[in-house]
Design an enzyme around this catalytic site. Sequence first.
Site, PDB file in Angstrom:
ATOM      1  N   LYS A 132      -3.377   7.773  -5.199  1.00  0.00           N
ATOM      2  CA  LYS A 132      -4.326   6.864  -5.861  1.00  0.00           C
ATOM      3  C   LYS A 132      -5.466   7.705  -6.411  1.00  0.00           C
ATOM      4  O   LYS A 132      -5.743   8.788  -5.898  1.00  0.00           O
ATOM      5  CB  LYS A 132      -4.886   5.861  -4.843  1.00  0.00           C
ATOM      6  CG  LYS A 132      -5.397   4.591  -5.465  1.00  0.00           C
ATOM      7  CD  LYS A 132      -4.272   3.603  -5.670  1.00  0.00           C
ATOM      8  CE  LYS A 132      -4.735   2.369  -6.398  1.00  0.00           C
ATOM      9  NZ  LYS A 132      -3.720   1.321  -6.357  1.00  0.00           N
ATOM     10  N   ASP A 172      -5.299   0.297 -12.378  1.00  0.00           N
ATOM     11  CA  ASP A 172      -5.762  -0.499 -11.243  1.00  0.00           C
ATOM     12  C   ASP A 172      -7.017  -1.198 -11.799  1.00  0.00           C
ATOM     13  O   ASP A 172      -7.148  -1.324 -13.024  1.00  0.00           O
ATOM     14  CB  ASP A 172      -6.052   0.404 -10.022  1.00  0.00           C
ATOM     15  CG  ASP A 172      -6.195  -0.379  -8.714  1.00  0.00           C
ATOM     16  OD1 ASP A 172      -5.173  -0.720  -8.105  1.00  0.00           O
ATOM     17  OD2 ASP A 172      -7.330  -0.674  -8.301  1.00  0.00           O
TER      18      ASP A 172
HETATM   19  N1  GLU Z   1      -2.495  -0.204  -8.972  1.00  0.00           N
HETATM   20  C1  GLU Z   1      -1.259  -0.859  -8.689  1.00  0.00           C
HETATM   21  C2  GLU Z   1      -1.066  -0.980  -7.201  1.00  0.00           C
HETATM   22  O1  GLU Z   1      -2.024  -1.144  -6.482  1.00  0.00           O
HETATM   23  C3  GLU Z   1      -0.080  -0.265  -9.418  1.00  0.00           C
HETATM   24  C4  GLU Z   1       0.125   1.201  -9.257  1.00  0.00           C
HETATM   25  C5  GLU Z   1       1.219   1.778 -10.171  1.00  0.00           C
HETATM   26  O2  GLU Z   1       1.811   1.063 -10.959  1.00  0.00           O
HETATM   27  O3  GLU Z   1       1.450   2.980 -10.041  1.00  0.00           O
HETATM   28  O4  GLU Z   1       0.013  -0.990  -6.674  1.00  0.00           O
END
Ligand code: GLU
Length: 452
Positions: A132, A172
Amino acid sequence: MTTRDDSKTRLDALRVEIERRNPAQPEFHQAVHEVLETLAPVLAARPEYAEPGLVERLCEPERQIIFRVPWQDDQGRVHVNRGFRVEFNSALGPYKGGLRFHPSVNLGIVKFLGFEQVFKNALTGLGIGGGKGGSDFDPRGRSDAEVMRFCQSFMTELYRHIGEHTDVPAGDIGVGGREIGYLFGQYRRITNRWEAGVLTGKGTGWGGSAIRPEATGYGSVLFAAAMLRERGEDLEGQTAVVSGSGNVAVYTVEKLLALGANPVTCSDSSGYVVDDKGIDVDLLKQVKEVERGRISEYAERRGASARFVPGGRVWEVPGDIALPSATQNELGEDDAAALVRNGVKAVAEGANMPTTPDAVRLFQQAGVAFGPGKAANAGGVAVSALEMAQNHARTAWTPNRVEEELARIMNDIHTTCHETAARYGVPGDYVTGANIAGFERVADAMLAQGVI
Ligand code: GLU
């Protein structure tokens, strides 16, 4: 022989040690605690998981990158933000997870999100590790040109850490199609590579997958439907309380409407809207996605059926199901008590960790079906993994094909969590089911790959 009590004592000691070594990161502590408190049964049942150092390694990111992001606003003033990428675990595949641009972002927030992502991604079964990132940059009120310059500066450092086989960021909170476009452009310019699989959430004309914008919201509704089905019910005619008005909330509303439910709320940081006729998803998209406006404008334009409640808590609105789709810790114990009093039957987390631990406990004690974000909101990252697969094959699937895959994946995740909970003697406990099922997949891969 390790008993449940031995395992619990060991996990409690580990939690205390993690809190000591990672001071001032309350959200990370919370995310770790929520997982560790459910693992004692699996450690007791499977001695290989009690191997010294395994859980310790799982709680320590493989790599944490923090960098300076200088950029100039439209007046030529220089701003300095902080950028993060936490590469948490790559036992199952390249690090995968979104970027969050929001003033609240700090290392503890990114670590909590990265930690959750490891389990969530494992649950999809699609061969993706967890990571992340993000920045404390606040996109609100910034021009497109400012956002572009920020994204270019952010990528000018990030590019050296990512790649289609290494680490694949996406969106996100605060990072949507516009930002992914600017980030991709800068990556391509610096590297001189058309490497579509380095980012997901791209536009469909240049490597993006159909249904990726919709996937998180659609998926959490499908998960809610699966939990209801388990109880012999369906979504038809159910009143739904939805929080948030970003990408997840918008497509949650859209899918609820498509399946015959009645979503009556949405919210932003200024308050919430309640619409007795059901949220008009086209108006919501116009206000929030096209105009990037405030949710109060929805009520102003919608007419008599809707009103804006400034500063209110959306959870005071009665509903059969609740889908918290805004941000972490937005639904506390008092909110849960109000929902239970009003007869809520199921809660599916569209956001990451929106429900506080006290509130989760209250729902579970009251017999409310509770789908944790690791399972319920996995549809977004699942379709991201499908986007990677399409990029790798240099092909593009039809929206129907992606949606069918998404539905299959969400049902599989539901079944996995449900069966795992039953196997460990806590039927209907999706929190334990999701944590243990995700843990088993990552732990098996880590054990097979040695002490690294
Ligand atoms: N931000 C999204 C999550 O919390 C998607 C992350 C992504 O697609 O890599 O899962």
